[in-house]
Design a protein around this motif. Structure first.
Motif, PDB file in Angstrom:
ATOM      1  N   ASN A   1       1.472   6.778  -6.875  1.00 31.14           N
ATOM      2  CA  ASN A   1       0.430   7.749  -7.221  1.00 31.14           C
ATOM      3  C   ASN A   1       0.917   9.183  -7.019  1.00 31.14           C
ATOM      4  OD1 ASN A   1      -1.339   5.680  -7.834  1.00 31.14           O
ATOM      5  ND2 ASN A   1      -2.276   5.661  -5.791  1.00 31.14           N
ATOM      6  N   THR A   2       1.684   9.397  -5.948  1.00 35.16           N
ATOM      7  CA  THR A   2       2.219  10.738  -5.684  1.00 35.16           C
ATOM      8  C   THR A   2       3.211  11.147  -6.770  1.00 35.16           C
ATOM      9  OG1 THR A   2       1.973  10.358  -3.300  1.00 35.16           O
ATOM     10  CG2 THR A   2       3.409  12.161  -3.972  1.00 35.16           C
TER      11      THR A   2
ATOM     12  N   ASN B   1       0.780   4.069  -2.967  1.00 36.00           N
ATOM     13  CA  ASN B   1       0.557   5.473  -2.617  1.00 36.00           C
ATOM     14  C   ASN B   1       1.711   6.353  -3.099  1.00 36.00           C
ATOM     15  OD1 ASN B   1      -0.679   7.682  -1.453  1.00 36.00           O
ATOM     16  ND2 ASN B   1       0.281   7.372   0.536  1.00 36.00           N
TER      17      ASN B   1
ATOM     18  N   GLU C   1       0.831  -1.204   0.000  1.00 38.75           N
ATOM     19  CA  GLU C   1       0.000   0.000   0.000  1.00 38.75           C
ATOM     20  C   GLU C   1       0.868   1.257   0.000  1.00 38.75           C
ATOM     21  OE1 GLU C   1      -2.519  -0.308   3.357  1.00 38.75           O
ATOM     22  OE2 GLU C   1      -3.670  -2.008   2.574  1.00 38.75           O
TER      23      GLU C   1
END
Length: 276
Positions: A249-250, A246, A242
């Protein structure tokens, strides 16, 4: 007294014990003893007041000790005139730790309370970052020989305060707090202190498990609590995945923002050239 599930020690008690120690036993190996006053409600015991009691013990013979019960009863009579709701709930000691005659002293307090609590208050600065107060209650157990003995059972202990006490503590902390420290530095110090405390507890757990593996007596209730704590640990494999998703995505958002900014810059440059 009803069955105690949690003991809450108030700041006034801690300050009174520290004052008692510095007046009577500072720079000595003696300990101080006093009476705890409080109220019980639905298994929660609030220890919100205390007073000192003359106490002496023989360092050579732990069975020889003296507690002034006449002074105790006189002081409690005066306290009762001020606040009739406060009852004698137990007694305190400056420690360190539980000592041999403490069971006998605890038995003498059953004259005032059927099931008194015993609170050890550490008045010395400790690097273990444990709570300065630990509460105990006596319990009868059957030893290996079949005879009944009395031992202390640890009770969950926390520090709590009411609104007026919180205001008073805040004023006291202003005198000892470093005003030059920034909020970031303060939060960092708190994080470091919490990590040190967690490391101390993990080391204590390791020492206990090693002692059991070496042939020591195992307490199934302790292992049940350990298993319950391990069950609350997060799944590190899914957590890593996860975190990676994340992070990707950033980075994607940053990449798209950079491309958009570059396109807008080129568009502005083309517009300027066309006007010229």
């Amino acid at each position: 007294m009803q069955k105690i599930e949690e003991v809450i020690v108030h700041p006034l008690v801690l300050l009174s014990v520290v004052d008692h120690y510095h007046r009577v036993a500072k720079e000595t190996k003696k300990r101080v003893v006093g009476v705890l006053l409080g109220e019980t409600y639905k298994g929660r015991l609030d220890v919100n007041n205390s007073f000192a009691v003359p106490f002496e013990e023989d360092p050579q013979d732990p069975k020889v000790w003296f507690l002034d019960h006449n002074y105790l009863e006189t002081m409690f009579g005066m306290f009762k005139r001020i606040n009739a709701r406060e009852k004698i709930v137990g007694w305190y000691s400056s420690g360190p730790g539980v000592k041999v005659p403490d069971i006998q002293i605890n038995e003498s307090f059953k004259k005032y309370e059927a099931n008194p609590i015993f609170v050890v208050i550490d008045i010395q600065a400790s690097e273990t970052l444990e709570l300065p107060a630990q509460a105990y209650v006596s319990k009868e157990e059957v030893n290996e020989e079949g005879s009944i003995v009395k031992n202390f059972l640890h009770l969950p202990t926390i520090l709590g305060c009411s609104e007026p006490e919180e205001v008073g503590v805040e004023h006291l902390l202003r005198d000892v707090r470093d005003v030059a420290a920034t909020s970031l530095a303060t939060e960092t110090q708190h994080k470091i202190a919490a990590l040190k405390a967690m490391l101390t507890r993990i080391q204590t757990i390791q020492e206990y498990i090693d002692s059991v593996l070496s042939g020591g007596k195992a307490n199934h209730e302790i292992f049940f609590k350990l298993q319950e704590a391990f069950n609350h640990l997060p799944d590190t494999n899914s957590l890593s995945q996860e975190f990676a998703v994340n992070q990707n995505n950033t980075y994607l958002a940053l990449y798209l923002a950079s491309i958009t900014r570059s396109v807008l810059s080129l568009h502005s440059l083309i517009n300027n050239k066309s006007k010229v």
